[in-house]
Write a protein that holds these residues in place. Sequence first.
Motif, PDB file in Angstrom:
ATOM      1  N   GLU A  79       0.881  -1.288   0.032  1.00 29.01           N
ATOM      2  CA  GLU A  79       0.030  -0.080   0.027  1.00 29.01           C
ATOM      3  C   GLU A  79       0.930   1.254  -0.038  1.00 29.01           C
ATOM      4  O   GLU A  79       0.520   2.267  -0.521  1.00 29.01           O
ATOM      5  CB  GLU A  79      -0.911  -0.117   1.145  1.00 29.01           C
ATOM      6  N   ASP A  83       0.829   4.122  -2.636  1.00 26.39           N
ATOM      7  CA  ASP A  83       0.586   5.468  -2.537  1.00 26.39           C
ATOM      8  C   ASP A  83       1.766   6.397  -2.985  1.00 26.39           C
ATOM      9  O   ASP A  83       1.615   7.533  -3.444  1.00 26.39           O
ATOM     10  CB  ASP A  83       0.650   5.768  -1.121  1.00 26.39           C
ATOM     11  N   ALA A  86       1.397   6.874  -6.536  1.00 23.70           N
ATOM     12  CA  ALA A  86       0.341   7.756  -7.131  1.00 23.70           C
ATOM     13  C   ALA A  86       0.842   9.378  -6.629  1.00 23.70           C
ATOM     14  O   ALA A  86       0.401  10.183  -7.281  1.00 23.70           O
ATOM     15  CB  ALA A  86      -0.782   7.733  -6.022  1.00 23.70           C
ATOM     16  N   LEU A 107      -5.957  10.349 -11.035  1.00 23.64           N
ATOM     17  CA  LEU A 107      -5.546   9.643  -9.923  1.00 23.64           C
ATOM     18  C   LEU A 107      -6.759   8.624  -9.525  1.00 23.64           C
ATOM     19  O   LEU A 107      -6.473   7.480  -8.876  1.00 23.64           O
ATOM     20  CB  LEU A 107      -5.280  10.447  -8.638  1.00 23.64           C
ATOM     21  N   GLU A 108      -7.959   8.808  -9.604  1.00 20.90           N
ATOM     22  CA  GLU A 108      -9.008   8.166  -9.573  1.00 20.90           C
ATOM     23  C   GLU A 108      -9.105   6.818 -10.500  1.00 20.90           C
ATOM     24  O   GLU A 108      -9.447   5.753  -9.906  1.00 20.90           O
ATOM     25  CB  GLU A 108     -10.479   8.748  -9.738  1.00 20.90           C
ATOM     26  N   ALA A 111      -6.344   4.598  -9.165  1.00 20.57           N
ATOM     27  CA  ALA A 111      -6.872   4.190  -7.860  1.00 20.57           C
ATOM     28  C   ALA A 111      -7.557   3.004  -8.125  1.00 20.57           C
ATOM     29  O   ALA A 111      -7.828   2.123  -7.225  1.00 20.57           O
ATOM     30  CB  ALA A 111      -7.506   5.021  -7.148  1.00 20.57           C
ATOM     31  N   SER A 112      -8.572   2.902  -9.346  1.00 19.33           N
ATOM     32  CA  SER A 112      -9.419   1.966  -9.542  1.00 19.33           C
ATOM     33  C   SER A 112      -8.807   0.634  -9.544  1.00 19.33           C
ATOM     34  O   SER A 112      -9.280  -0.555  -9.685  1.00 19.33           O
ATOM     35  CB  SER A 112     -10.489   2.191 -10.617  1.00 19.33           C
ATOM     36  N   GLU A 114      -6.270  -0.452  -7.862  1.00 18.95           N
ATOM     37  CA  GLU A 114      -5.323  -0.663  -6.514  1.00 18.95           C
ATOM     38  C   GLU A 114      -5.244  -2.118  -6.144  1.00 18.95           C
ATOM     39  O   GLU A 114      -4.360  -2.606  -5.827  1.00 18.95           O
ATOM     40  CB  GLU A 114      -5.815   0.195  -5.562  1.00 18.95           C
TER      41      GLU A 114
END
Length: 120
Positions: A79, A83, A86, A107-108, A111-112, A114
Amino acid sequence: MSEETLYHRLGGEDSIEAVVEEFYDRVLADDLVNGYFEDTDMQKQIAHQAQFISSVTGGPVEYAGEDMRAAHEGMGITEEEFDAIATHLNDALVEFDVPGEDREAVLEEVASYEDAIVGA
């Protein structure tokens, strides 16, 4: 009239490639994550990442790479490392004066993926 895509708001292919190059400059300078790229052809990686970002932002590009889980399987990405990546992407977008709303949208999208990347 159709709504302008995020791809176009980012400036299209050349702008996305420039952001990706800046992103990897930052990633390669970060000891937390740069080990993942030791044996990587970075020109190929940059082209691949630019294709991915172009695709997920609505560009006229179809992503032709492996699915995210397969591409990251066995890497043990944490994680914290996800991060950090990102953050580097956000910082690269800031460097190119991408507005906050558009940075958030990129970024969304990232993140999808992740769940498919972390711990794969």
